[in-house]
Scaffold this motif. Structure first.
Motif, PDB file in Angstrom:
ATOM      1  N   GLY A 212       0.818  -1.216   0.000  1.00 46.31           N
ATOM      2  CA  GLY A 212       0.000   0.000   0.000  1.00 46.31           C
ATOM      3  C   GLY A 212       0.847   1.258   0.000  1.00 46.31           C
ATOM      4  O   GLY A 212       0.515   2.244  -0.665  1.00 46.31           O
ATOM      5  N   LEU A 213       1.947   1.231   0.734  1.00 49.13           N
ATOM      6  CA  LEU A 213       2.845   2.392   0.768  1.00 49.13           C
ATOM      7  C   LEU A 213       3.522   2.577  -0.591  1.00 49.13           C
ATOM      8  O   LEU A 213       3.679   3.701  -1.058  1.00 49.13           O
ATOM      9  N   GLU A 214       3.883   1.462  -1.220  1.00 45.70           N
ATOM     10  CA  GLU A 214       4.479   1.552  -2.550  1.00 45.70           C
ATOM     11  C   GLU A 214       3.500   2.187  -3.527  1.00 45.70           C
ATOM     12  O   GLU A 214       3.856   3.054  -4.314  1.00 45.70           O
ATOM     13  N   ARG A 215       2.244   1.743  -3.464  1.00 48.01           N
ATOM     14  CA  ARG A 215       1.215   2.301  -4.349  1.00 48.01           C
ATOM     15  C   ARG A 215       1.033   3.792  -4.074  1.00 48.01           C
ATOM     16  O   ARG A 215       0.875   4.589  -4.983  1.00 48.01           O
ATOM     17  N   LEU A 216       1.077   4.183  -2.796  1.00 47.33           N
ATOM     18  CA  LEU A 216       0.899   5.585  -2.422  1.00 47.33           C
ATOM     19  C   LEU A 216       2.065   6.448  -2.905  1.00 47.33           C
ATOM     20  O   LEU A 216       1.855   7.530  -3.458  1.00 47.33           O
TER      21      LEU A 216
END
Length: 191
Positions: free
Chosen positions: A81-85
């Motif tokens: 999720g952090l990568e996507r963000l």
């Protein structure tokens, strides 16, 4: 000293090279948004000490930026999720041969710009593209239609009737050459 800016410049440039080398080998075209911000910040920090005479603080600040970059990359690996963000996801721009105009708008690329980039990748006709994505690093990823794909070794083996894993050297075409035996062709008129 009057000329101390010369050796200070050399120290700052050397420190910048070392820190950027430690930061990683990504080329500019593969840099994420976070990497770009960090690299610009390091460049700004490296220039400042020449004017402000604060070399230690500049090198220290650049080191903090590199550590921050490492931390961000580590966290992106750990949490999807952090990568996507932070980095985003690839955006499909051609799907099953059809242009996805709304996704082209999202990526702020025109059809003409897409065609230019595909030509730079060796794709002569946009109709030859089955699927394409705008990758997070700004590059275009693509898959060609079946008719436009280059012939692979596997395709060639199938065409020549070879068993999978059999090399071209063991094909029927080359057995004559390896055995130095060439059958005499029969003239159909003599039969």
């Amino acid at each position: 000293m009057e000329y101390d800016w010369i050796w200070k410049s050399a120290i700052v440039a050397l420190a910048g090279l070392v820190l950027l080398r430690i930061a990683g080998r990504k080329s500019i075209s593969q840099m994420t948004a976070a990497t770009t911000v960090i690299m610009i910040s390091i460049g700004t920090m490296i220039v400042q000490p020449i004017a402000n005479r604060e070399i230690g603080k500049a090198v220290g600040s650049a080191a903090v930026f590199v550590l921050f970059l490492f931390l961000m990359e580590y966290l992106q690996i750990r949490w999807d999720g952090l990568e996507r963000l932070i980095s985003g996801r690839a955006v499909p721009i051609i799907e099953n041969g059809q242009l996805l105009v709304s996704n082209l708008r999202k990526t702020r690329i025109t059809v003409d710009q897409l065609e230019v980039r595909l030509r730079q990748l060796g794709v002569a006709n946009i109709g030859d593209v089955k699927n394409a994505t705008m990758e997070v690093n700004g590059q275009i990823g693509y898959e060609l239609m079946e008719h436009a794909r280059p012939v692979t070794l596997g395709d060639l083996e199938r065409i020549l009737g070879l068993q999978p894993g059999m090399s071209l050297n063991t094909s029927v075409l080359f057995q004559e050459v390896r055995q130095n035996h060439h059958p005499t062709p029969v003239d159909p008129k003599l039969q």
